[in-house]
Design a protein around this motif. Structure first.
Motif, mmCIF file in Angstrom:
data_model
loop_
_atom_site.group_PDB
_atom_site.id
_atom_site.type_symbol
_atom_site.label_atom_id
_atom_site.label_comp_id
_atom_site.label_asym_id
_atom_site.label_seq_id
_atom_site.Cartn_x
_atom_site.Cartn_y
_atom_site.Cartn_z
ATOM 1 N N ASP A 79 0.825 -1.216 0.000
ATOM 2 C CA ASP A 79 0.000 0.000 0.000
ATOM 3 C C ASP A 79 0.854 1.260 0.000
ATOM 4 O OD1 ASP A 79 0.997 -0.248 2.534
ATOM 5 O OD2 ASP A 79 -0.917 0.066 3.576
ATOM 6 N N ARG A 80 2.088 1.138 -0.524
ATOM 7 C CA ARG A 80 2.984 2.289 -0.625
ATOM 8 C C ARG A 80 3.538 2.388 -2.053
ATOM 9 N NH1 ARG A 80 4.226 0.410 4.778
ATOM 10 N NH2 ARG A 80 4.155 2.123 6.304
ATOM 11 N N PRO A 81 2.693 2.686 -3.015
ATOM 12 C CA PRO A 81 3.139 2.680 -4.420
ATOM 13 C C PRO A 81 4.192 3.729 -4.746
ATOM 14 C CG PRO A 81 0.945 3.642 -4.222
ATOM 15 C CD PRO A 81 1.260 3.049 -2.886
ATOM 16 N N GLY A 82 4.285 4.782 -3.951
ATOM 17 C CA GLY A 82 5.221 5.857 -4.274
ATOM 18 C C GLY A 82 6.606 5.697 -3.672
ATOM 19 N N VAL A 83 6.813 4.620 -2.891
ATOM 20 C CA VAL A 83 8.103 4.445 -2.225
ATOM 21 C C VAL A 83 9.162 4.014 -3.233
ATOM 22 C CG1 VAL A 83 9.354 3.037 -0.541
ATOM 23 C CG2 VAL A 83 7.103 3.926 0.019
ATOM 24 N N GLN A 84 10.337 4.620 -3.156
ATOM 25 C CA GLN A 84 11.457 4.221 -4.001
ATOM 26 C C GLN A 84 12.060 2.935 -3.441
ATOM 27 O OE1 GLN A 84 14.248 7.500 -4.352
ATOM 28 N NE2 GLN A 84 12.577 8.996 -4.247
ATOM 29 N N VAL A 85 12.269 1.947 -4.316
ATOM 30 C CA VAL A 85 12.766 0.640 -3.888
ATOM 31 C C VAL A 85 14.054 0.327 -4.644
ATOM 32 C CG1 VAL A 85 12.245 -1.814 -3.655
ATOM 33 C CG2 VAL A 85 10.402 -0.118 -3.457
ATOM 34 N N HIS A 86 15.081 -0.069 -3.892
ATOM 35 C CA HIS A 86 16.396 -0.320 -4.472
ATOM 36 C C HIS A 86 16.921 -1.674 -4.000
ATOM 37 C CE1 HIS A 86 16.522 4.086 -5.208
ATOM 38 N NE2 HIS A 86 16.016 4.167 -3.986
#
Length: 240
Positions: A79-86
């Motif tokens: 539910d966090r579509p805007g989080v940057q994931v690396h």
């Protein structure tokens, strides 16, 4: 920067989480870089972790690319579509070579260097240097983005990685020589061999603008004082 301007700046919060249960955990087998899956219980634990952080604002997530970590953070990210994931290869646990899949009893689990010299094993000191390299990239990327508002970053890695990095920051006995002590502990920080999957270890940088960042990397050699506070680490009843 004036002291008044510094006091108006936000803080950098680094939240460390480990994966849920795998079959190797049940069987007491060393995993290292084995790409194992979560058990049904491990998946439930991942949802417990997500519920624990439900009200927590998160700006970005850095994670080991191994499946058990990816599966652990899926509920957190759902539910966090805007989080940057690396994904970061350097956040994997220590490579254990031919010991991977062997019993915990094959080495002294209380001695971080007991596997050194075994076929294919990544030297413990090289492992810690790799963790520090990843940490330097993460802090180097995130600290300059802190303005007036706090910034919160999740680092999803393996239990041995969390413990080893924190010990290196403290320059505790098993991790002396990597740097002088750079972190202090708060009253809720308890040294553990590894964290449980529902634990969230928290590291605070109260003045991220003061950290020496060069070309997007934290410069370990230029750090002064002890800018890192280990706010939370493990459970008191499991403290070493």
């Amino acid at each position: 920067m004036s002291s008044s301007n510094q006091s108006m700046r936000g803080k950098l919060h680094l939240l460390f989480v480990r994966h849920g249960e795998t079959q190797d955990n049940i069987d007491r087998l060393m995993q290292g870089h084995r790409d194992t899956n979560l058990t049904e219980k491990g998946v439930r634990e991942a949802h417990v972790l997500a519920d624990k952080l439900r009200g927590q604002h998160i700006d970005s997530v850095y994670h080991s690319p191994l499946r058990r970590i990816v599966q652990t953070i899926e509920p957190l990210l759902s539910d966090r579509p805007g989080v940057q994931v690396h994904a970061d290869e350097d956040l994997k646990g220590q490579g254990l070579g031919e010991l991977e899949g062997c019993s915990y009893d094959a080495i002294d689990m209380g001695n971080p260097r007991s596997a050194d010299g075994q076929p294919g094993v990544e030297l413990f000191d090289d492992f810690v240097r790799r963790l520090k390299r990843s940490f330097a990239r993460i802090v180097g990327a995130e600290a300059p983005q802190v303005q007036q508002q706090d910034r919160t970053v999740v680092i999803a890695t393996h239990g041995v990685g969390i413990t080893s990095l924190f010990k290196a920051l403290e320059s505790s006995p098993s991790c002396q020589g990597f740097n002088p002590p750079l972190a202090t502990r708060g009253p809720q920080a308890f040294e553990v061999r590894w964290t449980d999957s529902d634990d969230v270890a928290r590291l605070l940088v109260s003045q991220p603008a003061n950290l020496p960042v060069t070309d997007g990397l934290l410069d370990w050699s230029a750090i002064s004082g002890q800018p890192f506070l280990i706010e939370r680490w493990g459970k008191e009843e499991k403290a070493i």
